[in-house]
Design a protein around this motif. Structure first.
Motif, PDB file in Angstrom:
ATOM      1  N   LEU A  89       0.650  -1.286  -0.063  1.00  0.00           N
ATOM      2  CA  LEU A  89       0.050  -0.102   0.116  1.00  0.00           C
ATOM      3  C   LEU A  89       0.660   1.057  -0.126  1.00  0.00           C
ATOM      4  O   LEU A  89       0.487   2.201  -0.603  1.00  0.00           O
ATOM      5  CB  LEU A  89      -0.640   0.075   1.122  1.00  0.00           C
TER       6      LEU A  89
ATOM      7  N   LEU B 144       2.214   1.616  -3.610  1.00  0.00           N
ATOM      8  CA  LEU B 144       1.188   2.236  -4.274  1.00  0.00           C
ATOM      9  C   LEU B 144       0.952   3.671  -4.222  1.00  0.00           C
ATOM     10  O   LEU B 144       0.745   4.468  -5.043  1.00  0.00           O
ATOM     11  CB  LEU B 144      -0.106   1.521  -3.920  1.00  0.00           C
TER      12      LEU B 144
ATOM     13  N   LEU C  99       3.603   5.399  -6.208  1.00  0.00           N
ATOM     14  CA  LEU C  99       3.328   5.349  -7.493  1.00  0.00           C
ATOM     15  C   LEU C  99       2.220   6.583  -7.738  1.00  0.00           C
ATOM     16  O   LEU C  99       2.502   7.338  -8.816  1.00  0.00           O
ATOM     17  CB  LEU C  99       2.754   4.004  -8.002  1.00  0.00           C
TER      18      LEU C  99
END
Length: 123
Positions: free
Chosen positions: A102, A105, A108
């Motif tokens: 997470l 992510l 990103l």
């Protein structure tokens, strides 16, 4: 800009301290995998502390919402990704193993938000 620069400086400080602790304080006290995970956490922590400096600079030039999104995503990524790797490195517990992706992510999302800001500001 002040918020992002403050968070960048604070996180840079913590990343250096964590890296030094991992290199000198954990050696021989935890397994190789745990130490490697801790070091990875410190590396990504520093990379994204530097990214927060870029966010601070960009925020001084523009109020584009992608810049703000990037800053928060980087900060949340540091907490989740690096924090979970620090936890594993210190305890060798895999209790937070699902948190690490997470955080990745979030990193990103931060980089994608900067792409969005760059593309839309260039018009």
């Amino acid at each position: 800009m002040k918020l992002w620069l403050t968070l960048a400086a604070l996180n840079g400080f913590i990343a250096v301290a964590a890296g030094a602790f991992g290199a000198h304080g954990l050696q021989g006290r935890v397994g190789e995998r745990a130490l490697a995970a801790f070091e990875t956490g410190a590396q990504y922590h520093m990379y994204h502390a530097l990214a927060l400096i870029a966010v601070a600079w960009l925020a001084s030039l523009s109020t584009h919402s992608g810049i703000t999104l990037a800053g928060w995503a980087f900060f949340i990524g540091i907490i989740l990704f690096s924090g979970s790797l620090y936890f594993y490195g210190l305890t060798e517990s895999r209790a937070l193993v699902l948190v690490t992706p997470l955080g990745g992510l979030a990193f990103l999302i931060g980089w994608a938000a900067l792409v969005w800001a760059a593309v839309t500001l260039a018009r």
